[in-house]
Write a protein that holds these residues in place. Structure first.
Motif, PDB file in Angstrom:
ATOM      1  N   LEU A  50      34.241  18.024 -64.590  1.00 52.44           N
ATOM      2  CA  LEU A  50      32.887  17.947 -65.110  1.00 52.44           C
ATOM      3  C   LEU A  50      32.437  19.396 -65.299  1.00 52.44           C
ATOM      4  CD1 LEU A  50      30.526  15.941 -65.663  1.00 52.44           C
ATOM      5  CD2 LEU A  50      29.811  16.312 -63.308  1.00 52.44           C
ATOM      6  N   ARG A  51      32.091  19.773 -66.534  1.00 50.41           N
ATOM      7  CA  ARG A  51      31.770  21.173 -66.841  1.00 50.41           C
ATOM      8  C   ARG A  51      30.273  21.290 -67.122  1.00 50.41           C
ATOM      9  NH1 ARG A  51      36.108  24.433 -69.300  1.00 50.41           N
ATOM     10  NH2 ARG A  51      38.113  23.594 -68.631  1.00 50.41           N
ATOM     11  N   LEU A  52      29.586  22.074 -66.310  1.00 53.93           N
ATOM     12  CA  LEU A  52      28.135  22.174 -66.407  1.00 53.93           C
ATOM     13  C   LEU A  52      27.699  23.613 -66.648  1.00 53.93           C
ATOM     14  CD1 LEU A  52      27.273  20.012 -63.266  1.00 53.93           C
ATOM     15  CD2 LEU A  52      27.539  19.219 -65.627  1.00 53.93           C
ATOM     16  N   ASN A  53      26.742  23.772 -67.522  1.00 58.68           N
ATOM     17  CA  ASN A  53      26.042  25.050 -67.669  1.00 58.68           C
ATOM     18  C   ASN A  53      24.705  24.905 -66.952  1.00 58.68           C
ATOM     19  OD1 ASN A  53      27.820  24.851 -70.328  1.00 58.68           O
ATOM     20  ND2 ASN A  53      27.460  27.017 -69.884  1.00 58.68           N
ATOM     21  N   LEU A  54      24.524  25.704 -65.912  1.00 60.35           N
ATOM     22  CA  LEU A  54      23.345  25.580 -65.058  1.00 60.35           C
ATOM     23  C   LEU A  54      22.377  26.731 -65.295  1.00 60.35           C
ATOM     24  CD1 LEU A  54      25.179  24.646 -61.731  1.00 60.35           C
ATOM     25  CD2 LEU A  54      24.241  23.097 -63.463  1.00 60.35           C
TER      26      LEU A  54
END
Length: 458
Positions: free
Chosen positions: A31-35
């Motif tokens: 799961l790839r997230l930009n936070l």
């Protein structure tokens, strides 16, 4: 069995909720997230049931889930967009050079990940079909052989359509119009315009010269075309009246994008893709030892950063256009280096927890080719053991490179994907097994040497 909704909710809570997410996507295992605020308590995320590990790379916060990540992502997306005042897009708006690079990696992962099962399954089927043919179990002149060949090669012939559909979903535009744009490039009458000349034949469109190309099995042209189409689609969606949208938007998109693709985008994409592939393949063919050492030894580093997806399209393009690829075997060398190193650790350490973790990692890689749990849980935390794995992968890769081992499918390196090495050249499979044995044995030896008896999980 994993509760996908519970895992998604746990991850969402641990990373700060919907308001902290600016972009989200997934690849084959993460799961790839930009936070917005990436000061996250990693231990809290890793404590969520279903989460294997976490890492940071490519400007993203990556949560390792495994092969069930698409189902977790589906629930995660519902929770994020259902609980936030503003819908979170899966398209990243880049800022600066680093932002564009991160956006590129994110897009590649998002486009190709859904196609991996089809690509791998088709490739393995073709390998088994070749094996059956070589053993005399199936005649190449039989209907059975033709039908199974069609089943195994259809994914590559119609790859532009599959990529168009996947890319359109990634860019949040109509995937059906995108599939039509790709389908037009494979339309029999259009292909027949080339006659016996092949790529480079000429025709015209409203007096404009058109360089004709064969677009079946190509990768780059359709990706560029759908990226361009996404801007046109969104502009039309914004400016066309809702009453006319059903007819006008698809009409204009097809009227503009199909000619634009065959006149400009297609030929540039074909020649550009061939140029990149030719450069990489030239290096592998002419400097095989160096290529084997660099890819076999360095692949785990790329995986740790999550940027190995930048290389995957080159391998897929080679398989689709040439029927084989020299890079994929070198990634096998990395995986079997990890297997060997983990076995060395298992043999040496007296710590029961580390023994169990190492053996579980070996079994996981052998069956599913997922190295991330072992990579992040063991190698990244212990540079001595990681160095042992890199050396093992490099030596195995060097042999595979020198003997020019290739695969006939794009697959991840595991025992279950060995059929990808089956070829008419019987030495290919033999050399593949020798190269992977080198990676494994060297990994076992070095892993055993560098591991302390009291070694434990960090």
């Amino acid at each position: 069995m994993m509760d996908y909704k519970k895992t998604a909710q746990g991850v969402l809570d641990a990373v700060g909720g919907p308001d902290n997410i600016s972009n989200m996507t997934h690849c084959a295992t993460r799961l790839r997230l930009n936070l917005k605020n990436d000061q996250i308590n990693d231990d809290k995320v890793k404590a969520v049931d279903g989460v294997i590990n976490v890492s940071r790379g490519g400007g993203q916060y990556q949560v390792l889930i495994g092969l069930e990540v698409p189902k977790v992502f589906s629930e995660f997306e519902k929770l994020v967009n259902g609980n936030s005042a503003q819908t979170v897009s899966t398209n990243l708006k880049p800022e600066g050079f680093k932002g564009y690079v991160n956006a590129l990696f994110t897009a590649i992962a998002g486009i190709f990940a859904p196609l991996l099962p089809a690509l791998a399954g088709s490739g393995i089927l073709y390998g088994l079909l070749l094996l059956c043919s070589e053993l005399g179990w199936i005649s190449q002149k039989s209907g059975t052989f033709v039908i199974l060949t069609a089943a195994s090669k259809a994914v590559f012939y119609f790859l532009p359509i599959l990529l168009a559909f996947s890319a359109a979903r990634r860019f949040k535009v109509s995937p059906y119009i995108a599939a039509l744009i790709a389908g037009a490039l494979l339309y029999p009458d259009f292909i027949q315009l080339m006659g016996s000349h092949g790529n480079g034949a000429m025709t015209s469109f409203l007096g404009i010269p058109v360089v004709l190309m064969n677009y079946n099995s190509t990768v780059v042209p359709i990706l560029i075309a759908i990226w361009a189409y996404s801007y046109l689609y969104r502009w039309l969606d914004k400016h066309v009246s809702k009453n006319l949208e059903l007819v006008v938007v698809p009409l204009v998109c097809l009227l503009i994008m199909v000619p634009l693709t065959v006149i400009v985008i297609g030929p540039l994409g074909v020649y550009g893709g061939q140029l990149v592939a030719n450069i990489v393949n030239w290096l592998i063919k002419n400097v095989p030892l160096l290529a084997g050492v660099v890819v076999g030894g360095g692949w785990s580093f790329l995986v740790s950063l999550g940027i190995h997806w930048a290389v995957n399209p080159i391998m897929i393009n080679n398989i689709a256009t040439q029927g084989f690829d020299f890079i994929c075997p070198l990634t096998f060398a990395c995986n079997f280096g990890v297997i060997g190193t983990a076995l060395g650790v298992w043999l040496k350490t007296r710590n029961k927890e580390l023994k169990s973790f190492s053996l579980t990692g070996v079994i996981t890689i052998c069956l599913s080719a997922i190295i991330e749990p072992t990579l992040f849980g063991l190698l990244v935390k212990n540079r001595r053991i990681w160095a042992a794995q890199i050396i093992a992968g490099a030596l195995g890769g060097a042999y595979l490179g020198l003997t020019k081992v290739y695969t006939n499918a794009f697959v991840f390196g595991s025992v279950t994907t060995f059929p990808a090495f089956i070829a008419k050249n019987s030495n290919n499979f033999l050399n593949a097994m020798i190269g992977l044995a080198i990676s494994t044995i060297v990994g076992i030896a070095l892993g055993f040497i560098v591991t302390r008896r009291d070694e434990h999980l960090a």
